[in-house]
Design a protein around this motif. Structure first.
Motif, PDB file in Angstrom:
ATOM      1  N   LEU B   7      16.908 -26.939   4.012  1.00 60.68           N
ATOM      2  CA  LEU B   7      15.627 -26.241   4.017  1.00 60.68           C
ATOM      3  C   LEU B   7      15.841 -24.755   3.811  1.00 60.68           C
ATOM      4  CD1 LEU B   7      14.031 -27.988   7.116  1.00 60.68           C
ATOM      5  CD2 LEU B   7      14.055 -28.726   4.738  1.00 60.68           C
ATOM      6  N   LYS B   8      14.997 -24.152   3.000  1.00 61.29           N
ATOM      7  CA  LYS B   8      15.057 -22.714   2.810  1.00 61.29           C
ATOM      8  C   LYS B   8      14.115 -22.050   3.800  1.00 61.29           C
ATOM      9  CE  LYS B   8      14.326 -19.195  -0.704  1.00 61.29           C
ATOM     10  NZ  LYS B   8      13.020 -18.730  -0.178  1.00 61.29           N
ATOM     11  N   LEU B   9      14.665 -21.124   4.580  1.00 60.32           N
ATOM     12  CA  LEU B   9      13.886 -20.406   5.599  1.00 60.32           C
ATOM     13  C   LEU B   9      14.055 -18.929   5.335  1.00 60.32           C
ATOM     14  CD1 LEU B   9      14.772 -21.837   9.104  1.00 60.32           C
ATOM     15  CD2 LEU B   9      12.617 -22.036   7.897  1.00 60.32           C
ATOM     16  N   GLY B  10      13.124 -18.333   4.652  1.00 59.31           N
ATOM     17  CA  GLY B  10      13.301 -16.928   4.323  1.00 59.31           C
ATOM     18  C   GLY B  10      14.583 -16.749   3.531  1.00 59.31           C
ATOM     19  N   ARG B  11      15.488 -15.904   4.064  1.00 57.12           N
ATOM     20  CA  ARG B  11      16.732 -15.633   3.346  1.00 57.12           C
ATOM     21  C   ARG B  11      17.874 -16.526   3.780  1.00 57.12           C
ATOM     22  NH1 ARG B  11      16.919  -9.161   3.748  1.00 57.12           N
ATOM     23  NH2 ARG B  11      15.113  -9.336   5.107  1.00 57.12           N
ATOM     24  N   LEU B  14      18.778 -23.844   6.141  1.00 58.61           N
ATOM     25  CA  LEU B  14      18.921 -24.552   7.408  1.00 58.61           C
ATOM     26  C   LEU B  14      19.240 -26.016   7.154  1.00 58.61           C
ATOM     27  CD1 LEU B  14      18.582 -24.830  10.525  1.00 58.61           C
ATOM     28  CD2 LEU B  14      16.165 -25.258  10.101  1.00 58.61           C
ATOM     29  N   LYS B  36      22.862 -24.549  -3.615  1.00 62.17           N
ATOM     30  CA  LYS B  36      21.597 -23.954  -3.158  1.00 62.17           C
ATOM     31  C   LYS B  36      21.779 -22.500  -2.712  1.00 62.17           C
ATOM     32  CE  LYS B  36      17.249 -25.399  -1.332  1.00 62.17           C
ATOM     33  NZ  LYS B  36      16.390 -26.587  -1.298  1.00 62.17           N
ATOM     34  N   THR B  40      19.327 -19.890  -4.590  1.00 67.75           N
ATOM     35  CA  THR B  40      18.337 -19.187  -3.774  1.00 67.75           C
ATOM     36  C   THR B  40      18.782 -17.781  -3.399  1.00 67.75           C
ATOM     37  OG1 THR B  40      19.278 -19.983  -1.688  1.00 67.75           O
ATOM     38  CG2 THR B  40      17.574 -21.352  -2.714  1.00 67.75           C
ATOM     39  N   MET B 110      19.237 -17.064  13.278  1.00 66.52           N
ATOM     40  CA  MET B 110      18.536 -16.362  12.211  1.00 66.52           C
ATOM     41  C   MET B 110      18.647 -14.858  12.394  1.00 66.52           C
ATOM     42  SD  MET B 110      16.877 -17.132   9.522  1.00 66.52           S
ATOM     43  CE  MET B 110      15.992 -18.677   9.610  1.00 66.52           C
ATOM     44  N   ASP B 116      16.453  -9.488  11.443  1.00 62.50           N
ATOM     45  CA  ASP B 116      15.043  -9.204  11.753  1.00 62.50           C
ATOM     46  C   ASP B 116      14.121 -10.386  11.556  1.00 62.50           C
ATOM     47  OD1 ASP B 116      14.083  -7.682   8.581  1.00 62.50           O
ATOM     48  OD2 ASP B 116      15.039  -9.572   9.083  1.00 62.50           O
ATOM     49  N   TYR B 117      14.659 -11.539  11.195  1.00 58.96           N
ATOM     50  CA  TYR B 117      13.790 -12.646  10.827  1.00 58.96           C
ATOM     51  C   TYR B 117      13.056 -13.173  12.047  1.00 58.96           C
ATOM     52  CZ  TYR B 117      12.373 -16.894   8.392  1.00 58.96           C
ATOM     53  OH  TYR B 117      11.658 -17.906   7.797  1.00 58.96           O
ATOM     54  N   GLY B 118      11.764 -13.287  11.933  1.00 66.05           N
ATOM     55  CA  GLY B 118      10.981 -14.007  12.941  1.00 66.05           C
ATOM     56  C   GLY B 118      10.766 -13.258  14.229  1.00 66.05           C
TER      57      GLY B 118
END
Lengths: 136, 136
Positions: B7-11, B14, B36, B40, B110, B116-118
Protein backbone atom coordinates in the motif's frame (compact mmCIF):
# COMPACT_ATOMS: atom_id res chain seq x y z
CA UNK A 1 -4.11 -17.05 11.20
CA UNK A 2 -6.93 -16.32 13.63
CA UNK A 3 -6.74 -12.54 13.71
CA UNK A 4 -6.31 -9.86 11.06
CA UNK A 5 -4.04 -7.03 12.28
CA UNK A 6 -5.64 -3.62 12.69
CA UNK A 7 -3.19 -0.77 12.23
CA UNK A 8 -3.66 2.69 13.65
CA UNK A 9 -2.79 5.41 11.14
CA UNK A 10 -3.23 8.83 12.65
CA UNK A 11 -6.96 9.16 13.20
CA UNK A 12 -7.90 6.15 11.12
CA UNK A 13 -7.63 2.40 11.39
CA UNK A 14 -6.36 0.31 8.50
CA UNK A 15 -7.19 -3.31 7.80
CA UNK A 16 -5.58 -5.14 4.89
CA UNK A 17 -7.61 -8.17 3.91
CA UNK A 18 -5.33 -10.68 2.22
CA UNK A 19 -7.10 -13.97 2.70
CA UNK A 20 -10.58 -15.31 2.21
CA UNK A 21 -12.67 -14.67 5.26
CA UNK A 22 -14.36 -17.48 7.12
CA UNK A 23 -16.96 -17.05 9.84
CA UNK A 24 -14.68 -17.01 12.84
CA UNK A 25 -12.13 -14.68 11.26
CA UNK A 26 -14.83 -12.25 10.17
CA UNK A 27 -16.42 -12.21 13.62
CA UNK A 28 -13.05 -11.66 15.27
CA UNK A 29 -12.35 -8.77 12.88
CA UNK A 30 -15.70 -7.13 13.58
CA UNK A 31 -15.16 -7.41 17.33
CA UNK A 32 -11.54 -6.23 17.25
CA UNK A 33 -12.40 -3.35 14.98
CA UNK A 34 -15.28 -2.03 17.06
CA UNK A 35 -13.21 -2.33 20.24
CA UNK A 36 -10.30 -0.51 18.64
CA UNK A 37 -12.51 2.29 17.30
CA UNK A 38 -13.59 2.94 20.87
CA UNK A 39 -10.15 2.70 22.50
CA UNK A 40 -8.42 4.84 19.87
CA UNK A 41 -11.23 7.26 19.10
CA UNK A 42 -10.66 6.63 15.42
CA UNK A 43 -12.67 8.68 12.98
CA UNK A 44 -12.58 6.20 10.19
CA UNK A 45 -11.83 2.67 9.09
CA UNK A 46 -9.96 1.88 5.89
CA UNK A 47 -10.39 -1.63 4.55
CA UNK A 48 -7.94 -2.48 1.79
CA UNK A 49 -9.06 -5.33 -0.44
CA UNK A 50 -6.51 -4.89 -3.23
CA UNK A 51 -5.17 -8.34 -2.38
CA UNK A 52 -8.49 -10.00 -3.15
CA UNK A 53 -9.27 -11.25 -6.61
CA UNK A 54 -12.68 -12.54 -5.60
CA UNK A 55 -15.26 -11.14 -3.20
CA UNK A 56 -18.24 -13.33 -2.42
CA UNK A 57 -21.54 -12.45 -0.81
CA UNK A 58 -20.18 -13.38 2.63
CA UNK A 59 -17.41 -10.83 2.29
CA UNK A 60 -19.86 -8.27 0.91
CA UNK A 61 -22.12 -8.69 3.92
CA UNK A 62 -19.14 -8.46 6.25
CA UNK A 63 -18.17 -5.10 4.74
CA UNK A 64 -21.77 -3.93 5.17
CA UNK A 65 -21.79 -5.04 8.82
CA UNK A 66 -18.49 -3.36 9.60
CA UNK A 67 -19.73 -0.15 8.01
CA UNK A 68 -22.97 -0.24 10.00
CA UNK A 69 -21.24 -0.90 13.32
CA UNK A 70 -18.59 1.73 12.65
CA UNK A 71 -21.25 4.28 11.83
CA UNK A 72 -22.89 3.69 15.21
CA UNK A 73 -19.47 4.33 16.77
CA UNK A 74 -19.13 7.56 14.76
CA UNK A 75 -16.49 6.31 12.32
CA UNK A 76 -16.65 6.29 8.54
CA UNK A 77 -15.81 3.15 6.61
CA UNK A 78 -13.92 3.39 3.33
CA UNK A 79 -13.16 0.35 1.20
CA UNK A 80 -10.03 0.92 -0.86
CA UNK A 81 -8.18 -0.90 -3.61
CA UNK A 82 -11.13 -2.72 -5.10
CA UNK A 83 -10.34 -4.39 -8.41
CA UNK A 84 -12.67 -3.82 -11.36
CA UNK A 85 -13.63 -7.49 -11.50
CA UNK A 86 -14.57 -7.40 -7.85
CA UNK A 87 -16.76 -4.35 -8.36
CA UNK A 88 -18.55 -6.10 -11.20
CA UNK A 89 -19.05 -9.22 -9.12
CA UNK A 90 -20.45 -7.26 -6.19
CA UNK A 91 -23.02 -5.53 -8.37
CA UNK A 92 -23.98 -8.82 -9.98
CA UNK A 93 -24.50 -10.26 -6.51
CA UNK A 94 -26.83 -7.36 -5.74
CA UNK A 95 -24.39 -5.98 -3.18
CA UNK A 96 -23.80 -2.35 -4.03
CA UNK A 97 -22.36 -1.59 -0.57
CA UNK A 98 -24.62 1.41 -0.17
CA UNK A 99 -23.45 2.23 3.33
CA UNK A 100 -19.79 2.01 2.38
CA UNK A 101 -17.61 4.67 0.84
CA UNK A 102 -14.94 3.59 -1.61
CA UNK A 103 -11.65 5.07 -2.76
CA UNK A 104 -9.08 3.91 -5.26
CA UNK A 105 -6.16 3.76 -2.85
CA UNK A 106 -5.27 4.29 0.79
CA UNK A 107 -4.15 7.89 0.33
CA UNK A 108 -7.48 8.90 -1.18
CA UNK A 109 -9.39 6.92 1.40
CA UNK A 110 -7.45 8.67 4.14
CA UNK A 111 -8.24 12.02 2.58
CA UNK A 112 -11.93 11.09 2.66
CA UNK A 113 -11.73 10.37 6.38
CA UNK A 114 -9.59 13.20 7.67
CA UNK A 115 -9.54 15.66 4.86
CA UNK A 116 -5.89 16.40 5.45
CA UNK A 117 -3.96 13.31 6.40
CA UNK A 118 -0.61 12.85 4.70
CA UNK A 119 0.48 13.87 1.28
CA UNK A 120 -2.18 12.32 -0.86
CA UNK A 121 -1.97 14.82 -3.67
CA UNK A 122 1.76 15.09 -3.65
CA UNK A 123 4.08 14.13 -6.47
CA UNK A 124 3.31 12.25 -9.60
CA UNK A 125 0.61 9.69 -10.05
CA UNK A 126 1.44 6.20 -8.94
CA UNK A 127 1.82 4.30 -12.14
CA UNK A 128 1.42 0.94 -10.50
CA UNK A 129 -2.01 1.77 -9.26
CA UNK A 130 -3.32 1.17 -12.71
CA UNK A 131 -1.82 -2.31 -12.52
CA UNK A 132 -3.51 -3.01 -9.21
CA UNK A 133 -6.84 -2.18 -10.72
CA UNK A 134 -6.32 -4.10 -13.88
CA UNK A 135 -5.00 -7.51 -13.07
CA UNK A 136 -8.20 -8.92 -11.60
CA UNK B 1 -2.41 -16.05 -1.88
CA UNK B 2 0.56 -15.50 -4.16
CA UNK B 3 1.14 -11.81 -3.59
CA UNK B 4 1.20 -9.59 -0.50
CA UNK B 5 -0.41 -6.21 -1.18
CA UNK B 6 1.83 -3.15 -1.01
CA UNK B 7 0.00 0.00 0.00
CA UNK B 8 1.19 3.49 -0.79
CA UNK B 9 0.82 5.85 2.18
CA UNK B 10 1.98 9.31 1.31
CA UNK B 11 5.72 9.00 0.76
CA UNK B 12 5.98 5.53 2.24
CA UNK B 13 4.98 2.01 1.31
CA UNK B 14 3.26 -0.25 3.81
CA UNK B 15 3.32 -4.03 3.84
CA UNK B 16 1.33 -5.98 6.42
CA UNK B 17 2.68 -9.48 6.81
CA UNK B 18 -0.10 -11.72 8.08
CA UNK B 19 0.97 -15.17 7.00
CA UNK B 20 4.09 -17.25 7.20
CA UNK B 21 6.32 -16.53 4.26
CA UNK B 22 7.46 -19.23 1.93
CA UNK B 23 10.16 -18.89 -0.70
CA UNK B 24 8.01 -17.87 -3.61
CA UNK B 25 5.94 -15.37 -1.62
CA UNK B 26 9.07 -13.77 -0.16
CA UNK B 27 10.69 -13.45 -3.58
CA UNK B 28 7.53 -11.95 -5.06
CA UNK B 29 7.39 -9.46 -2.20
CA UNK B 30 11.02 -8.43 -2.64
CA UNK B 31 10.50 -7.93 -6.37
CA UNK B 32 7.21 -6.07 -6.03
CA UNK B 33 8.58 -3.87 -3.30
CA UNK B 34 11.72 -2.82 -5.14
CA UNK B 35 9.70 -2.12 -8.30
CA UNK B 36 7.19 -0.07 -6.37
CA UNK B 37 9.89 1.94 -4.59
CA UNK B 38 11.18 3.00 -7.99
CA UNK B 39 7.81 3.77 -9.60
CA UNK B 40 6.45 5.69 -6.62
CA UNK B 41 9.67 7.31 -5.46
CA UNK B 42 8.88 6.18 -1.93
CA UNK B 43 11.23 7.34 0.79
CA UNK B 44 10.57 4.46 3.11
CA UNK B 45 9.11 1.01 3.55
CA UNK B 46 7.04 0.08 6.60
CA UNK B 47 6.74 -3.63 7.29
CA UNK B 48 4.12 -4.44 9.90
CA UNK B 49 4.59 -7.80 11.58
CA UNK B 50 2.13 -7.34 14.45
CA UNK B 51 0.13 -10.23 13.03
CA UNK B 52 3.03 -12.64 13.41
CA UNK B 53 3.47 -14.62 16.62
CA UNK B 54 6.56 -16.36 15.34
CA UNK B 55 9.41 -15.14 13.18
CA UNK B 56 11.90 -17.71 12.00
CA UNK B 57 15.34 -17.26 10.50
CA UNK B 58 13.90 -17.28 6.98
CA UNK B 59 11.70 -14.31 7.80
CA UNK B 60 14.57 -12.59 9.57
CA UNK B 61 16.77 -12.91 6.51
CA UNK B 62 13.95 -11.68 4.30
CA UNK B 63 13.66 -8.52 6.39
CA UNK B 64 17.41 -8.04 6.12
CA UNK B 65 17.30 -8.49 2.35
CA UNK B 66 14.43 -6.06 1.91
CA UNK B 67 16.25 -3.49 4.02
CA UNK B 68 19.44 -3.90 2.01
CA UNK B 69 17.68 -3.60 -1.35
CA UNK B 70 15.62 -0.64 -0.20
CA UNK B 71 18.73 1.13 1.03
CA UNK B 72 20.27 0.81 -2.43
CA UNK B 73 17.11 2.39 -3.78
CA UNK B 74 17.39 5.22 -1.25
CA UNK B 75 14.50 4.14 0.94
CA UNK B 76 14.54 3.44 4.68
CA UNK B 77 13.04 0.24 6.04
CA UNK B 78 11.18 0.27 9.33
CA UNK B 79 9.78 -2.88 10.90
CA UNK B 80 6.78 -2.04 13.09
CA UNK B 81 4.55 -3.89 15.52
CA UNK B 82 7.04 -6.52 16.58
CA UNK B 83 5.86 -8.57 19.54
CA UNK B 84 8.19 -9.01 22.51
CA UNK B 85 8.37 -12.77 22.01
CA UNK B 86 9.40 -12.21 18.40
CA UNK B 87 12.16 -9.80 19.42
CA UNK B 88 13.50 -12.36 21.89
CA UNK B 89 13.41 -15.10 19.28
CA UNK B 90 15.23 -12.97 16.72
CA UNK B 91 18.04 -12.19 19.14
CA UNK B 92 18.29 -15.85 20.15
CA UNK B 93 18.58 -16.72 16.47
CA UNK B 94 21.46 -14.26 16.19
CA UNK B 95 19.40 -12.01 13.94
CA UNK B 96 19.52 -8.54 15.42
CA UNK B 97 18.35 -6.92 12.20
CA UNK B 98 21.17 -4.40 12.31
CA UNK B 99 20.27 -2.77 9.03
CA UNK B 100 16.63 -2.40 9.95
CA UNK B 101 14.99 0.34 11.98
CA UNK B 102 12.13 -0.60 14.25
CA UNK B 103 9.18 1.30 15.65
CA UNK B 104 6.37 0.30 17.95
CA UNK B 105 3.54 1.14 15.60
CA UNK B 106 2.84 2.48 12.13
CA UNK B 107 2.47 6.08 13.23
CA UNK B 108 5.90 6.12 14.84
CA UNK B 109 7.42 4.27 11.92
CA UNK B 110 5.93 6.82 9.57
CA UNK B 111 7.34 9.62 11.68
CA UNK B 112 10.76 8.00 11.38
CA UNK B 113 10.49 8.00 7.61
CA UNK B 114 9.01 11.37 6.86
CA UNK B 115 9.43 13.26 10.09
CA UNK B 116 6.01 14.79 9.77
CA UNK B 117 3.50 12.37 8.33
CA UNK B 118 0.14 12.25 10.04
CA UNK B 119 -0.85 12.86 13.60
CA UNK B 120 1.36 10.39 15.40
CA UNK B 121 1.48 12.18 18.71
CA UNK B 122 -2.16 13.10 18.77
CA UNK B 123 -4.75 11.94 21.28
CA UNK B 124 -4.50 9.38 23.99
CA UNK B 125 -2.23 6.38 23.94
CA UNK B 126 -3.57 3.35 22.19
CA UNK B 127 -4.03 0.80 24.93
CA UNK B 128 -3.71 -2.09 22.57
CA UNK B 129 -0.26 -1.02 21.56
CA UNK B 130 1.11 -2.32 24.84
CA UNK B 131 0.32 -5.81 23.59
CA UNK B 132 2.36 -5.27 20.49
CA UNK B 133 5.23 -3.63 22.29
CA UNK B 134 8.67 -5.10 21.87
CA UNK B 135 11.60 -3.21 20.49
CA UNK B 136 14.55 -5.45 19.80
Amino acid sequence: MDRIPILKLGRALLVTVQVDMHDRLAMALEEDLSAKIVTTGARGVLIDISGLEIVDSFMGRMLDTIAAVSRLLDADTVVVGMRPAVAITLVELGLSLNGVKTALDVDRGMALITGDYGHASEGSEDLEDSDDRGEG
